[in-house]
Design a protein around this motif. Sequence first.
Motif, PDB file in Angstrom:
ATOM      1  N   GLY A 292      -6.829   5.268  -4.455  1.00 17.79           N
ATOM      2  CA  GLY A 292      -6.417   6.793  -4.135  1.00 17.79           C
ATOM      3  C   GLY A 292      -7.514   7.511  -4.671  1.00 17.79           C
TER       4      GLY A 292
ATOM      5  N   LEU B  85      -0.586   4.139  -2.090  1.00 17.10           N
ATOM      6  CA  LEU B  85      -1.613   4.894  -1.217  1.00 17.10           C
ATOM      7  C   LEU B  85      -1.059   5.913  -0.445  1.00 17.10           C
ATOM      8  CD1 LEU B  85      -4.503   5.309  -1.350  1.00 17.10           C
ATOM      9  CD2 LEU B  85      -4.870   3.570   0.292  1.00 17.10           C
TER      10      LEU B  85
ATOM     11  N   MET C 101      -4.187   0.241  -6.062  1.00 17.97           N
ATOM     12  CA  MET C 101      -4.026   1.398  -5.171  1.00 17.97           C
ATOM     13  C   MET C 101      -4.358   2.733  -5.871  1.00 17.97           C
ATOM     14  SD  MET C 101      -2.995   0.259  -2.374  1.00 17.97           S
ATOM     15  CE  MET C 101      -4.066  -1.079  -2.616  1.00 17.97           C
TER      16      MET C 101
ATOM     17  N   GLU D  61       0.647  -1.106   0.060  1.00 20.31           N
ATOM     18  CA  GLU D  61       0.030  -0.201   0.134  1.00 20.31           C
ATOM     19  C   GLU D  61       0.918   1.061  -0.054  1.00 20.31           C
ATOM     20  OE1 GLU D  61      -2.012  -1.335   3.221  1.00 20.31           O
ATOM     21  OE2 GLU D  61      -3.448  -2.495   2.120  1.00 20.31           O
TER      22      GLU D  61
END
Length: 202
Positions: free
Chosen positions: A153, A86, A149, A83
């Motif tokens: 986002g 992100l 991601m 992640e």
Amino acid sequence: MTADITAFDLAEAGAVLAAESARFASFGWMRGTSGNLSVVLTRDPLRLAVTASGHDKGELTPADMVLVDGEGVAVGAGRPSAEAELHARVAASTGAGAVVHVHTVASVAMGYRQPGGIVFRDLEMLKGIGQPAHDVAVTLPVIPNSQDMKVLGDRLEAARDPRMPAVVVAGHGLYAWGADPRQARHHTEVVEWLLELELTRR
């Protein structure tokens, strides 16, 4: 390392993140290898120290961090959290200096119960995220999860309330951020308290 970031800089950031991670793990918010943290090291270009993938978050050392760029891609050795992209997106879009992601029961449960967002008002703890304790309603957004991601986002940016330094990812957990690791920690703890209160009230 890059010309502007030294191994010492990364180790120093790593020591801070390891301590923060151990704190959250002690609360049961980062069980097993779940959760991740990051801190911004430079803005131009954007570079972050992010916790490495697959490590027990209660046992991290300063060496268990990876330097990533503005896309969440490793700059040098190591494999960052899946992640990381992100984290970079949150840092870029909100101006945050640190991001925390924890897997708490309250965040997942409340995300299921109120998928349209969780509204808080008339609570003294709202002061902990810089909001008035009375007469103002603040919404914690809940967004659908995704393994992509970029998609996640986009959802976060579209749903984000500037008054709330956090978002719940449905079926996943809580993201919170702040100007630095200490403020990000405080925001995480305050929002989690609010979630736990809502959970017990229902």
